[in-house]
Design an enzyme around this catalytic site. Structure first.
Site, PDB file in Angstrom:
ATOM      1  N   SER A 119     -25.352  -3.987  -6.342  1.00 25.75           N
ATOM      2  CA  SER A 119     -25.730  -5.062  -7.258  1.00 25.75           C
ATOM      3  C   SER A 119     -26.710  -4.492  -8.279  1.00 25.75           C
ATOM      4  O   SER A 119     -26.950  -3.290  -8.301  1.00 25.75           O
ATOM      5  CB  SER A 119     -26.320  -6.230  -6.487  1.00 25.75           C
ATOM      6  OG  SER A 119     -27.474  -5.800  -5.846  1.00 25.75           O
ATOM      7  N   CYS A 164     -40.864 -32.151   8.980  1.00 30.14           N
ATOM      8  CA  CYS A 164     -40.605 -33.174   9.977  1.00 30.14           C
ATOM      9  C   CYS A 164     -40.822 -32.516  11.326  1.00 30.14           C
ATOM     10  O   CYS A 164     -40.347 -31.407  11.563  1.00 30.14           O
ATOM     11  CB  CYS A 164     -39.158 -33.652   9.845  1.00 30.14           C
ATOM     12  SG  CYS A 164     -38.479 -34.336  11.357  1.00 30.14           S
ATOM     13  N   ARG A 170     -16.181  -7.968  -3.170  1.00 25.35           N
ATOM     14  CA  ARG A 170     -17.348  -7.133  -2.920  1.00 25.35           C
ATOM     15  C   ARG A 170     -17.862  -7.332  -1.494  1.00 25.35           C
ATOM     16  O   ARG A 170     -18.308  -6.395  -0.853  1.00 25.35           O
ATOM     17  CB  ARG A 170     -18.436  -7.499  -3.933  1.00 25.35           C
ATOM     18  CG  ARG A 170     -19.746  -6.876  -3.688  1.00 25.35           C
ATOM     19  CD  ARG A 170     -20.655  -7.102  -4.879  1.00 25.35           C
ATOM     20  NE  ARG A 170     -21.906  -6.462  -4.662  1.00 25.35           N
ATOM     21  CZ  ARG A 170     -22.986  -7.058  -4.160  1.00 25.35           C
ATOM     22  NH1 ARG A 170     -22.929  -8.324  -3.866  1.00 25.35           N
ATOM     23  NH2 ARG A 170     -24.098  -6.405  -3.979  1.00 25.35           N
ATOM     24  N   GLU A 229     -14.988  -7.684 -12.801  1.00 26.43           N
ATOM     25  CA  GLU A 229     -15.397  -9.047 -12.505  1.00 26.43           C
ATOM     26  C   GLU A 229     -14.242  -9.996 -12.812  1.00 26.43           C
ATOM     27  O   GLU A 229     -13.729 -10.000 -13.938  1.00 26.43           O
ATOM     28  CB  GLU A 229     -16.612  -9.389 -13.390  1.00 26.43           C
ATOM     29  CG  GLU A 229     -17.326 -10.639 -13.014  1.00 26.43           C
ATOM     30  CD  GLU A 229     -18.454 -10.410 -11.996  1.00 26.43           C
ATOM     31  OE1 GLU A 229     -18.546  -9.304 -11.417  1.00 26.43           O
ATOM     32  OE2 GLU A 229     -19.217 -11.352 -11.772  1.00 26.43           O
ATOM     33  N   ASP A 236       8.678 -15.050 -22.226  1.00 23.49           N
ATOM     34  CA  ASP A 236       9.308 -15.830 -21.151  1.00 23.49           C
ATOM     35  C   ASP A 236      10.805 -15.574 -21.071  1.00 23.49           C
ATOM     36  O   ASP A 236      11.380 -15.486 -19.995  1.00 23.49           O
ATOM     37  CB  ASP A 236       9.080 -17.337 -21.381  1.00 23.49           C
ATOM     38  CG  ASP A 236       7.678 -17.738 -20.965  1.00 23.49           C
ATOM     39  OD1 ASP A 236       7.043 -16.970 -20.221  1.00 23.49           O
ATOM     40  OD2 ASP A 236       7.221 -18.815 -21.415  1.00 23.49           O
ATOM     41  N   LYS A 252     -22.791  -9.447 -19.208  1.00 28.14           N
ATOM     42  CA  LYS A 252     -22.788  -9.644 -17.754  1.00 28.14           C
ATOM     43  C   LYS A 252     -22.003 -10.918 -17.465  1.00 28.14           C
ATOM     44  O   LYS A 252     -22.476 -12.028 -17.685  1.00 28.14           O
ATOM     45  CB  LYS A 252     -24.202  -9.756 -17.204  1.00 28.14           C
ATOM     46  CG  LYS A 252     -24.192  -9.864 -15.692  1.00 28.14           C
ATOM     47  CD  LYS A 252     -25.571  -9.737 -15.109  1.00 28.14           C
ATOM     48  CE  LYS A 252     -25.525  -9.642 -13.602  1.00 28.14           C
ATOM     49  NZ  LYS A 252     -25.015 -10.857 -12.967  1.00 28.14           N
ATOM     50  N   LYS A 308     -31.198 -10.821 -18.048  1.00 36.34           N
ATOM     51  CA  LYS A 308     -30.678 -12.188 -17.955  1.00 36.34           C
ATOM     52  C   LYS A 308     -31.069 -13.017 -19.181  1.00 36.34           C
ATOM     53  O   LYS A 308     -32.100 -12.757 -19.807  1.00 36.34           O
ATOM     54  CB  LYS A 308     -31.238 -12.866 -16.699  1.00 36.34           C
ATOM     55  CG  LYS A 308     -30.788 -12.226 -15.400  1.00 36.34           C
ATOM     56  CD  LYS A 308     -29.307 -12.313 -15.251  1.00 36.34           C
ATOM     57  CE  LYS A 308     -28.760 -12.576 -13.904  1.00 36.34           C
ATOM     58  NZ  LYS A 308     -29.243 -13.432 -12.936  1.00 36.34           N
ATOM     59  N   ASP A 328       4.847 -16.146 -26.928  1.00 33.12           N
ATOM     60  CA  ASP A 328       4.928 -16.446 -25.498  1.00 33.12           C
ATOM     61  C   ASP A 328       6.368 -16.759 -25.100  1.00 33.12           C
ATOM     62  O   ASP A 328       6.838 -16.372 -24.031  1.00 33.12           O
ATOM     63  CB  ASP A 328       4.055 -17.660 -25.156  1.00 33.12           C
ATOM     64  CG  ASP A 328       2.571 -17.318 -25.242  1.00 33.12           C
ATOM     65  OD1 ASP A 328       2.254 -16.157 -25.584  1.00 33.12           O
ATOM     66  OD2 ASP A 328       1.750 -18.222 -24.977  1.00 33.12           O
ATOM     67  N   ALA A 329       7.063 -17.467 -26.007  1.00 30.60           N
ATOM     68  CA  ALA A 329       8.448 -17.865 -25.705  1.00 30.60           C
ATOM     69  C   ALA A 329       9.346 -16.635 -25.568  1.00 30.60           C
ATOM     70  O   ALA A 329      10.191 -16.559 -24.664  1.00 30.60           O
ATOM     71  CB  ALA A 329       8.965 -18.784 -26.802  1.00 30.60           C
ATOM     72  N   TYR A 350     -15.607  -2.915 -15.462  1.00 34.59           N
ATOM     73  CA  TYR A 350     -16.861  -2.360 -15.983  1.00 34.59           C
ATOM     74  C   TYR A 350     -17.283  -1.056 -15.321  1.00 34.59           C
ATOM     75  O   TYR A 350     -18.391  -0.585 -15.531  1.00 34.59           O
ATOM     76  CB  TYR A 350     -17.987  -3.383 -15.907  1.00 34.59           C
ATOM     77  CG  TYR A 350     -18.202  -3.986 -14.534  1.00 34.59           C
ATOM     78  CD1 TYR A 350     -18.624  -3.203 -13.471  1.00 34.59           C
ATOM     79  CD2 TYR A 350     -17.990  -5.339 -14.315  1.00 34.59           C
ATOM     80  CE1 TYR A 350     -18.820  -3.742 -12.223  1.00 34.59           C
ATOM     81  CE2 TYR A 350     -18.194  -5.902 -13.066  1.00 34.59           C
ATOM     82  CZ  TYR A 350     -18.608  -5.093 -12.027  1.00 34.59           C
ATOM     83  OH  TYR A 350     -18.802  -5.628 -10.780  1.00 34.59           O
ATOM     84  N   ASP A 395     -20.091 -13.878 -15.543  1.00 33.55           N
ATOM     85  CA  ASP A 395     -20.442 -14.658 -14.374  1.00 33.55           C
ATOM     86  C   ASP A 395     -19.185 -15.006 -13.599  1.00 33.55           C
ATOM     87  O   ASP A 395     -18.514 -15.990 -13.882  1.00 33.55           O
ATOM     88  CB  ASP A 395     -21.171 -15.921 -14.838  1.00 33.55           C
ATOM     89  CG  ASP A 395     -22.147 -16.395 -13.795  1.00 33.55           C
ATOM     90  OD1 ASP A 395     -22.297 -15.685 -12.786  1.00 33.55           O
ATOM     91  OD2 ASP A 395     -22.731 -17.468 -13.984  1.00 33.55           O
TER      92      ASP A 395
HETATM   93  S1  IVH Z   1     -22.264  -2.988 -12.957  1.00 34.15           S
HETATM   94  C1  IVH Z   1     -23.638  -0.134  -9.878  1.00 34.15           C
HETATM   95  N1  IVH Z   1     -21.533  -4.317 -15.093  1.00 34.15           N
HETATM   96  O1  IVH Z   1     -23.140  -8.420 -11.698  1.00 34.15           O
HETATM   97  C2  IVH Z   1     -23.499  -1.199 -10.872  1.00 34.15           C
HETATM   98  N2  IVH Z   1     -21.880  -5.544 -13.089  1.00 34.15           N
HETATM   99  O2  IVH Z   1     -25.748  -8.392 -10.316  1.00 34.15           O
HETATM  100  C3  IVH Z   1     -22.834  -2.415 -10.363  1.00 34.15           C
HETATM  101  N3  IVH Z   1     -21.440  -7.934 -13.272  1.00 34.15           N
HETATM  102  O3  IVH Z   1     -21.991  -7.312  -8.580  1.00 34.15           O
HETATM  103  C4  IVH Z   1     -22.488  -3.473 -11.302  1.00 34.15           C
HETATM  104  N4  IVH Z   1     -20.837  -7.932 -15.383  1.00 34.15           N
HETATM  105  O4  IVH Z   1     -20.396  -8.611 -10.083  1.00 34.15           O
HETATM  106  C5  IVH Z   1     -21.871  -4.395 -13.797  1.00 34.15           C
HETATM  107  N5  IVH Z   1     -20.865  -5.348 -17.034  1.00 34.15           N
HETATM  108  C6  IVH Z   1     -21.174  -5.433 -15.759  1.00 34.15           C
HETATM  109  C7  IVH Z   1     -21.157  -6.657 -15.054  1.00 34.15           C
HETATM  110  C8  IVH Z   1     -21.533  -6.664 -13.704  1.00 34.15           C
HETATM  111  C9  IVH Z   1     -21.017  -8.664 -14.298  1.00 34.15           C
HETATM  112  C10 IVH Z   1     -21.758  -8.457 -11.936  1.00 34.15           C
HETATM  113  C11 IVH Z   1     -21.138  -7.692 -10.800  1.00 34.15           C
HETATM  114  C12 IVH Z   1     -22.270  -7.219  -9.944  1.00 34.15           C
HETATM  115  C13 IVH Z   1     -23.364  -8.159 -10.335  1.00 34.15           C
HETATM  116  C14 IVH Z   1     -24.713  -7.501 -10.120  1.00 34.15           C
END
Ligand code: IVH
Length: 671
Positions: free
Chosen positions: A84, A427, A139, A176, A39, A118, A317, A35-36, A228, A120
């Site tokens: 999504s 309520c 997005r 992501e 830099d 996947k 998931k 790293d140094a 991705y 987050d």
């Molecule tokens: S593919 C058309 N690949 O998950 C396909 N999404 O629930 C679109 N995400 O909006 C997404 N890792 O933000 C894809 N390996 C991965 C992913 C991924 C995370 C997120 C992404 C997407 C959301 C969908």
């Protein structure tokens, strides 16, 4: 001034070395220098550029940070929507997915899948033109995002210039942005020491860091990105396998997850899921599951999309994270529509790195069903962004106390009412209840509604408590003095809020309708209403019957809409909002020229050439409505093999019945 050749050479060499070392460090995960040393080269380049400012180019490694804060983010239209994914929670969901895929492809053997973690974080799109990074966006709603180019430039692993020469003239990369676990913990520790706001989880921290108007703040946050997929591509054909496209992205300098692999058949996908779950704790970043994608692009194209998700991919998931703790007390929260939610105050416990001290008990039916008492030892779970919930009771102690639904609202003391057959108690105070008032104003100001920046939950509470506002329209009467007088509010932030209020006046009809908080009217319904009615006035006199002609609107939603506009108070607030200057561009009403508009079909029995979903889609594409039961409004009943009670009812009601051949003919004539 003429720049000496040796300086030109030196600058080029330094930039090349800095970029190459970034590539080794971030993309190949195989650093070549310390790293140094990096830099030192960086400082050397900076010094030369200071002496010869003409040499500075936008893609120089020194130019990532330093852009001036923006006033606001502009909008970016995604030419290729950012979709999504559908979710699978069990192995069975996954094998069903594979079956659907093979059915559609007419594939009896196994399908090849790309398996990926996947992540987050927050989905972004990076646009490269002739290898240069020209635009980065969020997005958003999938069609329109925010332009966050200057912020994305501050991420060292986002190449400002692609490597090599064989990249397409236009390349949009989808990925992501996330915050690694270690960076997140350090950021929160630092914030805690300074008495600043703490982020609930790495996902929120990543999103909050990217949506900063000042890129210097983003630059100071430990953000990272994995790519991705791709969006728009022009000027070159990419390989015909998803995994090979990812490999190309990597050679062009874009970071790809090293945990991505290709497998044959769904069984191996399930094994991948298990492997990643076992590895989850050890990973440097949070993942909430894995994604399987059909690897062949040709097959992906054949499979296509349903509404907002591809048929060729699914997110599998992980089960939610759980922990043991004790319920210390229970309080009832009052929501925007008066709904009373029992909330358990817990002995604080860490669940997957996040401290949890409250959990929702949903409603009294759930409390009874799970036999939850105060003082009980319980299992709670947290799944991604969702509010933690109590799953079950592990042990009940002598000191346990029953949970009772209060007879009166804990906030305004109006009667609490529970309608027969409904789980939710409400309520009855309506907008007399400060809690409902506060929640409806918070909804009005929220990002997807009127998007009033800086008007957070705490501030709304303060404004309502100080009796400065009683409804959303009052927001526009607030003065600088009134705001600046509030606790923790300086003149500058008061002015910022006034500016944000002013800015929010320019909106869309759909957003405005959504922001009114009509029960059961979410974003999608608000958009449909805007599209069908074109303006506010015609909606005032809409009847339950005509409303139900609109997509997604059934009898319950229609009733809520009519009830909302029948309320004089609501008209007063709307009038005041319009007078305050809220406006939107004219909406062109969708012209219903489709062949089957106004016709309602009911499908029953099995068709031999189409699935029910396909038949429904074809009909809807021609403007028809597909209903679940036969009524006076039914135009046709389509009866396949083994049609049952619906066919009988159709005959009784003398509705035209079509057999499969007649139905296919009808589709053909109108397509
Ligand atoms: S593919 C058309 N690949 O998950 C396909 N999404 O629930 C679109 N995400 O909006 C997404 N890792 O933000 C894809 N390996 C991965 C992913 C991924 C995370 C997120 C992404 C997407 C959301 C969908």
């Amino acid at each position: 001034m003429k720049i000496p050749q040796d300086i030109l050479n030196k600058v080029e060499k330094l930039r090349h070395e800095l970029n190459e070392n970034n590539y080794h460090y971030y993309v190949l995960d195989d650093p070549k220098i310390s790293d140094a040393a990096w830099d030192k080269m960086f400082q050397e380049l900076k010094a030369i550029e200071l002496e010869y400012p003409d040499l500075v180019t936008p893609d120089s490694p020194t130019q990532r940070i330093g852009a001036k804060p923006l006033k606001s983010f502009s909008e970016v239209q995604h030419e290729i929507p950012m979709l999504s994914l559908d979710n699978a929670f069990t192995d069975e969901d996954v094998t069903d997915f594979d079956e659907r895929v093979r059915d559609r492809l007419g594939e009896t053997e196994s399908v090849q899948y790309s398996c990926e973690p996947k992540l987050d974080g927050l989905a972004v799109s990076l646009r490269y033109e002739n290898g240069k990074f020209v635009q980065g966006s969020t997005r958003g709603d999938g069609m329109t995002g925010e332009n966050i180019t200057t912020n994305l430039r501050t991420l060292q692993m986002v190449p400002l210039q692609l490597r090599g020469k064989d990249y397409p003239a236009v390349l949009e990369v989808r990925g992501e942005v996330y915050m690694p676990k270690a960076g997140f913990l350090a950021l929160n520790k630092n914030a805690e020491e300074k008495g600043e706001k703490i982020f609930a989880n790495p996902r929120n921290a990543a999103a909050g860091s990217l949506r900063q108007l000042d890129p210097n703040i983003t630059a100071s946050r430990p953000l990272s990105i994995f790519c991705y997929g791709v969006g728009k591509v022009e000027g070159k054909k990419l390989p015909d396998k998803h995994s090979e496209i990812l490999a190309c992205l990597k050679t062009w300098g874009l970071p790809i997850s090293s945990d991505t692999t290709v497998v044959d058949g769904i069984e191996k996908c399930l094994a991948y899921h298990q492997k990643m779950q076992a590895k989850r704790e050890k990973l440097a970043y949070e993942i909430d599951g894995v994604v399987y994608k059909v690897n062949s692009i040709k097959e992906q194209e054949e499979l296509g999309f349903v509404s907002r998700a591809p048929r060729w991919a699914i997110a599998h998931k992980f089960p939610a994270e759980q922990a043991h703790t004790v319920i210390e007390s229970v309080e009832f929260q009052v929501g925007r529509t008066g709904a009373l939610t029992p909330v358990a105050r817990l002995k604080p416990v860490s669940v997957g790195g996040v401290t949890v001290s409250n959990a929702t008990l949903h409603n009294m039916d759930e409390v009874r069903r799970k036999q939850i008492h105060m003082g009980d030892e319980v299992i709670i779970q947290r799944a991604g962004d969702v509010i933690p919930e109590v799953v079950s009771v592990v042990a009940s102690h002598h000191a346990k106390k029953e949970i009772h639904l209060p007879a009166h609202c804990p906030v305004c003391h109006s009667t609490v009412e529970q309608i027969e057959g409904e789980a939710i108690a409400r309520c009855t105070g309506g907008l007399f209840c400060p809690a409902q008032r506060k929640e409806s104003i918070k909804h009005f100001a929220s990002r997807r509604a009127m998007d009033i920046e800086g008007l957070g939950d705490k501030l709304v509470d303060q404004l309502v408590e100080a009796k400065l506002i009683t409804n959303a329209a009052d927001l526009f009467d607030l003065s600088l003095e009134q705001l600046a007088d509030l606790e923790r509010m300086a003149e500058k932030s008061a002015q910022n809020l006034l500016d944000a209020l002013e800015k929010s006046k320019k909106t869309t009809l759909a957003r405005f309708l959504y922001s009114l908080g009509i029960r059961e009217v979410g974003e999608a319904t608000a958009k449909n209403l805007a599209k069908s009615y074109g303006d506010l006035q015609p909606l005032f006199s809409a009847t339950e019957e005509t409303l139900q002609d609109i997509e997604d609107i059934g009898p319950v939603v229609a009733k809520h809409i009519v009830a909302f506009f029948a309320e004089e108070h609501n008209h007063k607030v709307i009038d005041k909002l319009i007078k305050a200057g809220i406006h939107w561009p004219k909406v062109t009403v969708a012209h219903k020229t489709q062949a089957l508009t106004g016709q309602t079909f009911v499908l029953t029995g099995t068709l031999s050439t189409l699935t029910r979903e396909e038949a429904k889609e074809k009909l809807e594409n021609l403007g028809a409505k597909v209903a679940g039961s036969v009524s006076a409004k039914t135009s046709y009943v389509v009866a396949g093999v083994d049609a049952g009670s619906k066919l009988k009812k159709a005959k009784e009601m003398e509705v035209t019945v079509l057999d499969e051949d007649e139905f296919l003919k009808l589709l053909k004539t109108h397509s």
